[in-house]
Write an enzyme that holds these catalytic residues in place. Structure first.
Site, short mmCIF file in Angstrom:
data_model
loop_
_atom_site.label_atom_id
_atom_site.label_comp_id
_atom_site.label_asym_id
_atom_site.label_seq_id
_atom_site.Cartn_x
_atom_site.Cartn_y
_atom_site.Cartn_z
N SER A 186 1.05 -1.28 -0.04
CA SER A 186 -0.13 -0.78 0.31
C SER A 186 1.43 1.03 0.25
O SER A 186 1.75 1.56 -0.96
CB SER A 186 -1.54 -0.03 1.20
OG SER A 186 -1.93 0.92 0.62
N ASP B 52 -9.56 -5.19 -4.23
CA ASP B 52 -9.36 -4.53 -3.59
C ASP B 52 -9.59 -2.62 -4.10
O ASP B 52 -10.19 -2.38 -4.56
CB ASP B 52 -7.80 -4.19 -3.57
CG ASP B 52 -6.87 -3.05 -2.87
OD1 ASP B 52 -7.80 -2.40 -2.24
OD2 ASP B 52 -5.95 -2.96 -2.76
N HIS C 5 -7.81 -5.83 0.10
CA HIS C 5 -5.60 -5.16 0.54
C HIS C 5 -5.42 -5.93 1.21
O HIS C 5 -5.55 -5.52 2.18
CB HIS C 5 -7.06 -3.68 0.73
CG HIS C 5 -5.82 -3.17 1.11
ND1 HIS C 5 -5.32 -1.95 -0.18
CD2 HIS C 5 -4.90 -2.24 2.11
CE1 HIS C 5 -4.46 -1.25 -0.10
NE2 HIS C 5 -4.30 -1.11 1.42
#
Length: 658
Positions: A201, A307, A338
């Site tokens: 991320s 995601d 995610h």
């Protein structure tokens, strides 16, 4: 010619890696080892006795405006033995804003220190696993976080320079110090400068950004669920995806000291990122895709196809840009949201990552660069591979919506609608894609659905789609959503539940060596699944006011037709034989985009609306799939079941997102 240049680049890089393999194998082998070819680094060095140290690297920026250049904290763990023997080693780096505020990984681990400020725990397993195998692990606090100076500017110059400066220091081009404020120098003579960046991320986003600078010494990056353009994290062609901008995230991750001194940066993040969705200079600076031609590092990308935090548009546009530049690359696409691959495919992931770093950082000729480019999760824990992704047989195919026998329940085929045919819906901000898909076979006022015949063969869609819509609004502003749906029963990872496709158990498995303060043991996970009647597998949104420009919106004239193209997010999905493929067009997709100021009714001109899909086999494959199937005469259910509706996500890439 560009193609020849890309081919030359790939060949040259492969030759360099192969030529260095024997040398690296000898220089990093333990004392007394024989000279047989080495294909895998082994845990021959002591983790307990490894050198642990902290260095502050000068970024040459003064982000907080205190008249002094900012230093970022760099916590290092490296095997003691190579340094004693005069051997230089490569580096694995994770640069993050989350080491003190939020934690890393499924168990939200943070850095810990002893009473003297010496690092005790490095989050995650990278240090435990790779340091005994001859790598250094470097954990960088981004400017404005934890023990670093400066300010968080959310993917801008300060964030990227925080990590790039460390790569420069590792290669002898930047200054480091043994303390945050002192003048005693710290050098990195123990490393050969070869660096691989990894992270999920925000951390993976920093890896993308640093790679886009072309910094020398960065050999590979492993971006997991990473952002490629910060504008696309906050907006979709003018439509806001969240009710706040980057200033909120900056404030969330900064240290208390940074919050107090970084008000000017916070103000710029507000003033230069207007909620209108206009593409400003601030956003251009945070677009790494436009600098993909600078990338010299190989790229191993990982992304969850579901995601809804860092959405797959980020992966898709980055991947395509890298492909255009001939960058060596590999990808895993899972059914999760995610989620880190360590938590959905742990054994295979650790083995693959080990081989990847061994090849690109140690130079081992272990064949990973000759293996299939893509691993795709087709069903929970069931994976397929592709030699090239998207497959070479993929062809862009234009599908056209058509008028059906009931309002809002149309057809989807290769043939255009007749001129003058329309469908109408009214934006309902209380509904989302799951409401639309569940009622796909029913006339409802808030969506227009277009459906193929039941398929006689599997139909695979691989890559990024586009939907061009011509719509006439009844008000001066309007948002549009378009989703692709697989209509048919399936068992999928439950990406909408807590865990986003995984369930965390109490049992632990261990991955590497340990110290009393740093364990390599992590909780095991398993797939969390759901039985569904449909699967939404690609999405896209836009503000219709951006019809003339991606960069700037404008008011609409009620009663006037406008044409805009929505970018649907990258995916790889097989619609099985017996299922149907649907395109749904609606207004506000609740909790995935914010609603417009008004409640518009929109009339679609079907003859001027189309979907361009990357179908494996192209239009002929679509024709074969949509002919020959005899549909059941059984009545369809009035409402289909799927995963839960999307939940509002706080804009924290990789942090506590829900």
């Amino acid at each position: 010619m560009p193609i020849r240049a890309r081919s030359t680049r790939l060949t040259y890089r492969s030759l360099v890696v192969a030529a260095s393999a024997a040398l690296m194998a000898m220089t990093l082998a333990p004392t007394g080892a024989h000279s047989a070819p080495v294909r895998e680094s082994r845990p021959v060095y002591s983790y307990e006795n490894a050198i642990r140290e902290s260095v502050w690297v000068d970024t040459r920026l003064d982000g907080d405006g205190d008249g002094k250049t900012d230093r970022v904290a760099v916590d290092i763990v490296r095997p003691r033995e190579p340094a004693q023997q005069g051997r230089k080693i490569p580096v694995i780096m994770d640069a993050s804003p989350y080491y003190s505020c939020c934690g890393r990984g499924n168990e939200s681990q943070k850095k810990t220190y002893d009473a003297n400020g010496n690092v005790v725990q490095f989050p995650l397993y990278y240090d435990n696993f790779f340091v005994p195998r001859g790598y250094a692990f470097v954990a960088v606090d981004l400017a404005g976080t934890n023990r670093s100076d400066g300010c968080v500017d959310v993917g801008g110059r300060s964030d990227i320079q925080s990590a790039k400066a460390v790569v420069d220091w590792l290669n002898g081009r930047a200054r480091g110090y043994t303390t945050r404020t002192g003048s005693a120098p710290a050098n990195a003579g123990w490393t050969n400068g070869d660096t691989g960046m990894i992270g999920k991320s925000y951390d993976g986003t920093i890896a993308n950004g640093v790679a886009s600078t072309g910094v020398e010494g960065l050999k590979t990056i492993v971006p997991i669920a990473a952002i490629s353009s910060w504008y696309d994290y906050y907006f979709a062609k003018g439509a806001p995806l969240y009710d706040s901008g980057p200033e909120w995230l900056s404030d969330y991750v900064e240290s208390p000291e940074a919050r107090a001194r970084c008000q000017a940066v916070q103000k710029r993040l507000v003033d230069e990122a207007p909620r209108t969705g206009d593409l400003t200079r601030l956003w251009s600076e945070r677009d790494y895709v436009r600098n993909a031609d600078n990338v010299q590092a190989s790229v191993f990308a990982v992304h969850g196809k579901q995601d809804l935090n860092v959405r797959t548009k980020h992966f898709g546009q980055w991947w395509d840009a890298l492909a255009d530049q001939g960058v060596e690359r590999k990808v895993w696409l899972s059914q999760t949201g995610h989620v880190d691959p360590f938590d959905f495919r742990r054994t295979e992931w650790t083995q693959t990552l080990h081989r990847w770093f061994d090849h690109y950082l140690l130079g081992y000729d272990n064949g990973i660069d000759r293996e299939p480019m893509a691993d795709i999760e087709r069903a929970p824990d069931q994976w397929s591979t592709d030699r090239v992704w998207p497959p070479r047989a993929t062809g862009t195919t234009s599908l056209r919506p058509g008028k059906g026998t009931a309002a809002g329940v149309g057809t989807l085929a290769l043939t255009p609608a007749r001129r003058g045919e329309t469908e109408t819906f009214t934006d309902d901000r209380t509904l989302d894609e799951t409401d639309w898909a569940a009622a796909i076979d029913t006339s409802t006022p808030a969506k227009a659905g277009f459906i193929t015949k039941p398929l006689g063969r599997d139909l695979r869609i691989s890559g990024s789609s586009k939907v061009t819509i011509t719509a006439t609004p009844s008000t001066t502003n309007a948002h549009l959503s378009a989703v692709l749906v697989d209509l048919g029963p399936d068992n999928i990872r439950d990406y909408a539940a807590a865990g986003e496709g995984i369930t965390t158990l109490t049992e632990r498995t261990c991955w590497g060596a340990s110290t009393p303060g740093d364990s390599p043991c992590f909780k095991v996970t398993k797939a969390r699944t759901a039985a569904v009647d449909y699967t939404v597998f690609s999405r896209g949104w836009a503000d219709l006011g951006n019809y003339a420009s991606d960069a700037k919106g404008r008011p609409l004239t009620p009663g006037t037709a406008y044409t805009i193209t929505l970018d649907l997010h990258a995916s790889d999905h097989v619609v099985p034989a017996g299922h149907r493929l649907a395109l749904i067009v609606g207004g506000t997709d609740r909790d995935l985009i914010d609603p417009p100021a008004s409640t518009p009714t929109l009339t679609l001109d079907l003859a001027r609306t189309s979907a361009k899909l990357p179908i494996v086999g192209g239009a002929p494959a679509f024709v074969r799939a949509t002919t020959g199937f005899q549909a059941s005469a059984a009545p369809r259910e009035p409402r289909l079941s799927g995963v839960a509706e999307p939940r509002r996500i706080r804009p924290i890439p990789g942090g506590s997102a829900r």
